[in-house]
Design a protein around this motif. Structure first.
Motif, PDB file in Angstrom:
ATOM      1  N   LYS A   1       0.812   3.854 -11.127  1.00 39.66           N
ATOM      2  CA  LYS A   1       0.710   4.984 -10.192  1.00 39.66           C
ATOM      3  C   LYS A   1       1.047   4.539  -8.778  1.00 39.66           C
ATOM      4  N   ARG A   2       0.563   3.365  -8.387  1.00 40.96           N
ATOM      5  CA  ARG A   2       0.854   2.850  -7.051  1.00 40.96           C
ATOM      6  C   ARG A   2       2.365   2.707  -6.845  1.00 40.96           C
ATOM      7  N   CYS A   3       3.056   2.140  -7.836  1.00 42.68           N
ATOM      8  CA  CYS A   3       4.506   1.966  -7.732  1.00 42.68           C
ATOM      9  C   CYS A   3       5.223   3.311  -7.622  1.00 42.68           C
TER      10      CYS A   3
ATOM     11  N   SER B   1      -3.326   2.212 -12.945  1.00 43.42           N
ATOM     12  CA  SER B   1      -3.461   2.359 -11.495  1.00 43.42           C
ATOM     13  C   SER B   1      -2.301   1.702 -10.760  1.00 43.42           C
ATOM     14  N   ARG B   2      -1.810   0.589 -11.288  1.00 41.28           N
ATOM     15  CA  ARG B   2      -0.704  -0.108 -10.618  1.00 41.28           C
ATOM     16  C   ARG B   2       0.629   0.610 -10.842  1.00 41.28           C
TER      17      ARG B   2
ATOM     18  N   ASP C   1       3.956   6.085  -6.513  1.00 38.57           N
ATOM     19  CA  ASP C   1       3.633   6.664  -5.200  1.00 38.57           C
ATOM     20  C   ASP C   1       4.495   6.037  -4.108  1.00 38.57           C
ATOM     21  N   ILE C   2       4.678   4.708  -4.184  1.00 39.72           N
ATOM     22  CA  ILE C   2       5.514   4.013  -3.202  1.00 39.72           C
ATOM     23  C   ILE C   2       6.949   4.548  -3.275  1.00 39.72           C
TER      24      ILE C   2
ATOM     25  N   GLU D   1       0.840  -1.197   0.000  1.00 37.83           N
ATOM     26  CA  GLU D   1       0.000   0.000   0.000  1.00 37.83           C
ATOM     27  C   GLU D   1       0.879   1.251   0.000  1.00 37.83           C
ATOM     28  N   PRO D   2       0.501   2.260  -0.779  1.00 39.09           N
ATOM     29  CA  PRO D   2       1.305   3.487  -0.844  1.00 39.09           C
ATOM     30  C   PRO D   2       1.045   4.413   0.337  1.00 39.09           C
TER      31      PRO D   2
END
Length: 453
Positions: free
Chosen positions: A373-375, A370-371, A377-378, A331-332
């Motif tokens: 972006k998640r990476c 979306s994935r 953000d992390i 989770e970010p």
């Protein structure tokens, strides 16, 4: 095509030998790379002088020589400030009984006979101040971006099967095509690679993975790749039947490898192996195909591959972690990112993000945004945590083991458990990273454990 500008040391050696009435040239990879406009890593020199004559000449010049490989005619000449250069007598290779090295060599005075024993036309060129020697039209093949064997490809690959992987490596590195007869011979003789040492296979494979043409090589020569890594064979043609995937398993792996353009070998190898266990985990329901828990068998199989190919312990440890965690949901949030930083460290988490991004970009279009972006953000959160020197490991805590033992706790497991408990509270944001706040929680924790009397 660019001109060939020999460095001072090589130029001095070649000129000196020629003035002493010997033929001498720079040869092979340095000529190839120079013509491509690349900076050669090494400058190899060949000459009609025998090893004894090479040593005698440079002794007269007060230049030190080293007996590097007398059996095959190679002397290292130490030009001090200009560096060391290997100088090899023109030679003809005799029978290769081990499929890797000639049993013996015969020295010759002909540069043309020496070039005839070489693997590919682009490596069978020699140069000195008089010009380029190119009997097999290697310069034309460079211009046309072609990998072609010198003479009969079957002869070349039966002499030395490692040349099969070298052909793939050159095709990948330069983005060249392999000429049809050479290609057919590669497919025909691929099993000769079973005679090559694991260390040499690993070296060529790792170089190959970084080439700009690696996608085409992995797809077109999957039979060669699975000869050296047979564990990948079940992945070929294995359909995923999943809306997140547009490729079968092996194709997905190939695209993921090609998507990573960084320089970390552990990331490249992890991408090559990350889904190797998928065929053993396949299930299907009304939503399509699934590979639940495939990271675990992928990690186990990867370990077998890495051991067999003699990877060093550092690379092996990194690759196995990356394969094991490549599909983990992170989770970010600062809390989660700090937990992962504590678990695997900054370097490994950065590698894992690279693996995840390359993997996701090899998924079906329309499922990636979306994935990705998640990476990202992390990665941004991780960089912020590091920049602000936020606490995510026991060594970052305001207290240490001595502070725990000040309560009368003996050195041992309870000290480590207490520090980990305090770290979890800090990462969760339940307490501040200060001595006062943490010592108060330590007292409560030890009291709850019945340690304090």
């Amino acid at each position: 095509m660019n001109k060939i500008a020999m460095p001072l040391g090589a130029r001095t050696i070649v000129q000196g030998l020629r003035y002493a009435n010997y033929d001498a040239y720079v040869v092979g990879g340095c000529v190839r790379d120079s013509l491509l406009g690349l900076e050669p890593k090494d400058w190899d020199i060949c000459t009609s002088a025998t090893p004894e004559e090479i040593k005698e000449y440079f002794s007269r010049c007060s230049v030190r020589t080293i007996d590097t490989g007398l059996k095959h005619g190679t002397i290292t000449v130490d030009m001090e400030r200009s560096g060391k250069f290997e100088v090899t007598t023109f030679r003809i290779d005799n029978h290769y009984s081990d499929g890797r090295h000639p049993d013996s060599v015969d020295f010759t005075e002909s540069i043309y006979l020496d070039l005839a024993r070489r693997d590919f036309t682009i490596n069978a060129m020699a140069f000195n101040q008089a010009g380029l020697i190119d009997p097999y039209h290697g310069r034309v093949d460079l211009e046309n971006k072609v990998i072609r064997c010198v003479g009969n490809p079957d002869d070349r690959f039966n002499e030395d099967a490692l040349r099969i992987l070298r052909a793939l490596r050159f095709a990948s590195t330069y983005g060249f095509q392999i000429e049809d007869k050479t290609k057919e011979s590669i497919h025909r003789n691929k099993n000769n690679l079973n005679n090559i040492s694991a260390e040499r296979i690993q070296s060529e494979l790792c170089k190959m993975l970084f080439g700009k043409g690696i996608l085409e090589v992995l797809l077109e020569f999957s039979d060669v790749i699975t000869t050296v890594i047979p564990e990948l064979k079940p992945c070929i043609g294995f359909q995923q039947n999943n809306p997140y995937h547009q490729y079968e398993v092996y194709e997905h792996i190939a695209h993921a490898v090609a998507n990573y353009t960084g320089s970390d070998i552990s990331v490249k190898v992890a991408l090559l192996l990350h889904d190797i266990g998928k065929p053993y985990c396949y299930t299907e329901d009304e939503k399509g195909g699934h590979f639940h828990g495939h990271a675990v068998p992928s990690k186990d199989i990867s370990e077998e591959v890495l051991n067999r190919l003699r990877f060093d312990n550092k690379t092996k440890g990194e690759v196995l972690d990356l394969v094991l965690y490549h599909d983990s949901l992170i989770e970010p949030t600062a809390k989660t990112v700090k937990r992962w930083l504590n678990k695997i460290g900054e370097h490994r988490l950065s590698q894992l993000i690279d693996v995840r991004l390359a993997d996701i970009y090899a998924h079906a279009e329309g499922t990636q945004e979306s994935r990705i972006k998640r990476c990202n953000d992390i990665k941004a959160i991780m960089e912020e945590v590091i920049k602000q020197e936020q606490c995510f490991s026991i060594k970052d805590l305001a207290i240490n083991g001595k502070d725990i033992m000040s309560f009368g706790v003996p050195e041992g497991k309870i000290v480590g458990d207490t520090l980990q408990f305090i770290l979890n509270m800090v990462i969760s944001g339940d307490i501040e990273n200060t001595i006062e706040a943490q010592m108060e929680e330590v007292k409560k924790y030890l009291d709850g454990k019945g340690v304090l009397v």
